[in-house]
Write a protein that holds these residues in place. Sequence first.
Motif, PDB file in Angstrom:
ATOM      1  N   UNK A 123     -45.036  -2.644 -44.529  1.00  0.00           N
ATOM      2  CA  UNK A 123     -45.787  -3.615 -43.736  1.00  0.00           C
ATOM      3  C   UNK A 123     -45.644  -3.227 -42.276  1.00  0.00           C
ATOM      4  N   UNK A 125     -47.286  -1.339 -40.440  1.00  0.00           N
ATOM      5  CA  UNK A 125     -47.591   0.026 -40.035  1.00  0.00           C
ATOM      6  C   UNK A 125     -48.373  -0.021 -38.747  1.00  0.00           C
ATOM      7  N   UNK A 126     -48.087   0.906 -37.885  1.00  0.00           N
ATOM      8  CA  UNK A 126     -48.904   1.023 -36.688  1.00  0.00           C
ATOM      9  C   UNK A 126     -48.638  -0.046 -35.667  1.00  0.00           C
ATOM     10  N   UNK A 136     -52.377  -8.614 -29.229  1.00  0.00           N
ATOM     11  CA  UNK A 136     -53.581  -9.203 -29.822  1.00  0.00           C
ATOM     12  C   UNK A 136     -53.381  -9.427 -31.318  1.00  0.00           C
ATOM     13  N   UNK A 137     -52.938  -8.396 -32.056  1.00  0.00           N
ATOM     14  CA  UNK A 137     -52.790  -8.622 -33.490  1.00  0.00           C
ATOM     15  C   UNK A 137     -51.806  -9.742 -33.812  1.00  0.00           C
ATOM     16  N   UNK A 140     -53.349 -13.021 -33.658  1.00  0.00           N
ATOM     17  CA  UNK A 140     -54.296 -13.242 -34.730  1.00  0.00           C
ATOM     18  C   UNK A 140     -53.595 -13.522 -36.052  1.00  0.00           C
ATOM     19  N   UNK A 141     -52.458 -12.898 -36.267  1.00  0.00           N
ATOM     20  CA  UNK A 141     -51.696 -13.180 -37.483  1.00  0.00           C
ATOM     21  C   UNK A 141     -51.332 -14.654 -37.505  1.00  0.00           C
ATOM     22  N   UNK A 143     -52.857 -17.024 -36.078  1.00  0.00           N
ATOM     23  CA  UNK A 143     -54.056 -17.841 -36.248  1.00  0.00           C
ATOM     24  C   UNK A 143     -54.436 -17.960 -37.724  1.00  0.00           C
ATOM     25  N   UNK A 144     -54.299 -16.852 -38.459  1.00  0.00           N
ATOM     26  CA  UNK A 144     -54.748 -16.890 -39.858  1.00  0.00           C
ATOM     27  C   UNK A 144     -53.656 -17.312 -40.829  1.00  0.00           C
ATOM     28  N   UNK A 148     -53.541 -18.563 -44.970  1.00  0.00           N
ATOM     29  CA  UNK A 148     -53.105 -17.629 -46.009  1.00  0.00           C
ATOM     30  C   UNK A 148     -51.948 -18.200 -46.804  1.00  0.00           C
ATOM     31  N   UNK A 235     -44.790 -10.579 -46.370  1.00  0.00           N
ATOM     32  CA  UNK A 235     -43.820 -11.340 -45.590  1.00  0.00           C
ATOM     33  C   UNK A 235     -44.435 -11.647 -44.219  1.00  0.00           C
ATOM     34  N   UNK A 236     -44.317 -12.881 -43.799  1.00  0.00           N
ATOM     35  CA  UNK A 236     -44.848 -13.277 -42.491  1.00  0.00           C
ATOM     36  C   UNK A 236     -43.762 -13.970 -41.688  1.00  0.00           C
TER      37      UNK A 236
ATOM     38  N   UNK B 347     -63.084 -16.497 -37.814  1.00  0.00           N
ATOM     39  CA  UNK B 347     -61.829 -15.980 -37.291  1.00  0.00           C
ATOM     40  C   UNK B 347     -61.695 -14.465 -37.493  1.00  0.00           C
ATOM     41  N   UNK B 351     -61.803 -11.502 -34.582  1.00  0.00           N
ATOM     42  CA  UNK B 351     -60.666 -10.605 -34.415  1.00  0.00           C
ATOM     43  C   UNK B 351     -61.100  -9.151 -34.530  1.00  0.00           C
ATOM     44  N   UNK B 360     -55.150  -1.497 -31.571  1.00  0.00           N
ATOM     45  CA  UNK B 360     -54.475  -0.204 -31.587  1.00  0.00           C
ATOM     46  C   UNK B 360     -55.418   0.977 -31.369  1.00  0.00           C
ATOM     47  N   UNK B 423     -52.279  -4.189 -42.945  1.00  0.00           N
ATOM     48  CA  UNK B 423     -52.751  -3.409 -41.797  1.00  0.00           C
ATOM     49  C   UNK B 423     -51.987  -2.102 -41.698  1.00  0.00           C
ATOM     50  N   UNK B 424     -52.706  -1.090 -41.247  1.00  0.00           N
ATOM     51  CA  UNK B 424     -52.056   0.211 -41.090  1.00  0.00           C
ATOM     52  C   UNK B 424     -52.768   0.969 -39.979  1.00  0.00           C
ATOM     53  N   UNK B 425     -52.301   2.173 -39.756  1.00  0.00           N
ATOM     54  CA  UNK B 425     -52.838   2.994 -38.686  1.00  0.00           C
ATOM     55  C   UNK B 425     -53.187   4.348 -39.275  1.00  0.00           C
TER      56      UNK B 425
END
Lengths: 484, 497
Positions: A123, A125-126, A136-137, A140-141, A143-144, A148, A235-236, B347, B351, B360, B423-425
């Motif tokens: 999890x 990654x990047x 930013x991400x 957003x996590x 927010x959602x 979920x 996992x969050x 949403x 995003x 990224x 999510x990944x890169x």
Amino acid sequence: MLDGRFANIGWMQELPDPVTKITWDNALLLSPTTANRLGVKQGAMVKVTAGDRSMQAAVFAVPGMADDTAAIALGNGRKEVAGTIATDAGFDAYPMRTTAAMGMLRGASVQATGDTYTFAHTQDHGSIDAALIPSVPHNSVQERLPTLVRETTLESYRHHPDFAEHAVHVPHRLSLWQEGNLDGAQFRWAMSVDLTTCTGCQSCVTACQAENNIPIVGKDQVKRGREMFWIRVDRYFRGADPAKPDGFAVQPLTCVQCENAPCEQVCPVAATVHDSDGLNNMVYNRCIGTRYCSNNCPYKVRRFNFFDYQRRDPIREQQGPMQVKPEYYVETGPDEWLRMQFNPEVTVRMRGVMEKCSFCVQRIAQAKIKYKNEWAKAGGTASGKPNYSIPDGAVVTACQQACPAQAIVFGDLNDPTSKVSKLHAARVSYGLLEELNTKPRLKYMARVRNPGVDHGAGGHGHDHGSGDGHGGHANNGTQNGAQA
Amino acid sequence: MSAIPSHGNSGRLPGFEETDNTADVPGKRATLVLHMDRFNQVTRQVCQVAESKRPPFAWYAAFAVSLSLVGLLGICVNYLIFTGVGVWGLNNPVMWAFDITNFVFWVGIGHAGTLISAILFLFRQKWRTGINRFAEAMTIFAVICAGLFPGIHVGRVWLAYWLFPIPNQMDMWPQFRSPLLWDVFAVSTYFNVSLLFWYVGLIPDLATLRDRAKGTIQQFAYGLFALGWRGSNRHWHRYERAYLLLAALSTPLVLSVHSVVSFDFAVSQLPGWHTTIFPPYFVAGAIFSGFAMVVTLAVPARQMFGLKDMITLRHLDNMNKIILVTGCMVGYAYSMEFFIAWYSGAMYEKFAFVNRAFGQYWWAYWIMVSCNVITPQLFWFKKIRTSIPIMFALSLVVNIGMWFERFVIIVTSLANDFLPTSWDFFTPTWVDMGTMMGAFGLFGTLFLLFCRYLPMVAIAEIKATMPQADPHWPGYGHHHGAGAAHAAHSPDAPHAP
């Protein structure tokens, strides 16, 4: 790994840590605040010193850790001849352990060596520094997340028992296509996962791996994001500040067996199709590997065989992607026994095909055969229609079987008395991303917590459902020596 | 009519010097073929490339580079097929990256050729004759490069033929709801029609080359493909009809192919792909990138082979105008995507776009915007539109930008979709890079071979745009300009306004 005796088991090494999601390694865990103060980034190599003892390990900042505390799991980093898998996997924390305090060490200091180390995690990654830098991400996590993993407190649940229904409001659900008609099906297999009882231990992951001939892929492939698990436990961390989460949530996720499956519509060769029981099946023989199904899967539960993973030597790191050892398939030779580890009921997949959770279709088939035979012997064929029934609980999926919390329930929705029918009908039952009109057959029971009164002092996440659930992690705390 | 020097400028190297013919004189047709008053000057100028003993040194240099890249492509593709798709940098959410980026990029490049040859033909844009031949060739080579990627990117290449509706023992058809299947039909139709269109246009010129050829091999080869063309009135009649029909067939294809390619994305439900603006936006982008590639190729080609009198500054100026217009359309699409994402209130949609610009892959997004929207604005200035080095640089910039556009659409949307836990890169491997460069090598090799052995300019067609082709041309009274190897045919003879 326990004390390290299980370190040479590939399944154990590749199973992600429940919180950090690191595979094939252990790590020196720090809180993001402490890591920032020490000026170390994710993966920075540090030297931990306490008196005349010292060790080196790579840092992983994980939200929810107590400040000024470091923790590392024992059992990794074996240097002796421990087998192809265990050797050099992770860091050896035993040098720091004394009989004075077996699981604890005070007054250690941590110093960066300047080297860096790459972790393979399933999890984040990047966004490896996501825990350290709000971004930013991350926003957003947050927010959602409420849509979920739907959860509430017991107090609030008493007043709003319908809270899970209102997490997402969707006015229209229109389909571009004529949807497959599943009415009149003999069975409607479905699953329910209770988020309240799930601890995130991940034994379902390994159980599934054993049942369904899922290969381990090695550290370099996990780093590339190519782990093959058919079920994963998401996992969050909850909360605006990534360094100081207010909460923690886990969510097991398999293929949800959408009735209106996005993957089926885009496959150009019809390699993923519905059967009459409503299962979304992969036809491996038909798959040519365009991977479009995975791109269109909102759950990203599809797994692609980038290489012949089943034929590759299951060592930690391959020497280049070229290395393919066809040892499992030799007709004679010392490794023939390796083929026996496979479940003969499940196809071993070759490279270039997509795979995913099948709801243990082989177990469903076995149950069908058994009960159909009984029905036939009892003279049921006279009616001309296969109207036999399978009693609730006769089909148990591998993940369900392994779940110590019994959070996973599987059964037939056509049977109104089955446990899964009742759970699906519950008000707290919801489908993940069901606003996309996927009509998932896997539904979650929203999480209802009963948090204790926060007494203030420590203040960090009080909600670690899973902290130490799996594989014998011994927290070997060092403490207080962190130099600013 | 326009002032054309009626006798060759002595001391001037024909075709190698720049003449500014971009000025518009009201009431007069612009001159499209410069410094020539005899049709056989055109023939000679074009044929000399194929007939010369050896091409210029620059051709050899470019060919060596291109061919080496083809070798690299061969290595990469073989390695890929023998080892697995994992040699690319793909990962679980990002199942498509360079492969489909390159596919869409090359299909896009292919658009200018058909636009120039078909749509501009139907609209009677005579300036197309200078560039249509090699733009069409470029189309065909680009579609070959494009077709390579879907072919090799599948996991089991040896079964890729299942994408075609071939009757088989499994009694299985492809799955007709899949946009990938529509792609197969759209791209293969496009390739076939483009190839036919190109070939039909080539026939009279192949006959010219056959008639002029001195070696037996050349006579045989050109003769074989010239299909016995003799230039009779009936031949011309048939030819004109066929050409017109093919132009009419190709015209909807210009719009449909990239629309269908965009369906690969628009029909899926991934935020950032699931967008109704995609078909027109992709078509505009394709024309944009296609014209940029025509400029990229035309500038060195006309220099290398001395075609500046036929591919004039005016042609380049026109193409730069089209680049400017389509660049603005693409820019409009970019901003409209953002607006709709915000307006939708969804949403995940919101995003996807914020993440494109600030997530990224922010650098890829801003490369795309600066190359595709900002720098083409320089083409508002005529000085820049007519400056060879600047337009060449800008065309390269547009090519880069359009490659990144596809990369941004494909990779950023996949890398960060619905569930944050997956999510990944995406990081490319050397095989990704090698395959991409190899495709450029393949394109270059085919194009250079085309330049060397086939007429780069449509000889027969361009003659029709010369004032001498007009039966009312005042020069006929005292000067028989039409004494070239072929009677100048004039399908829509310029009855000058």
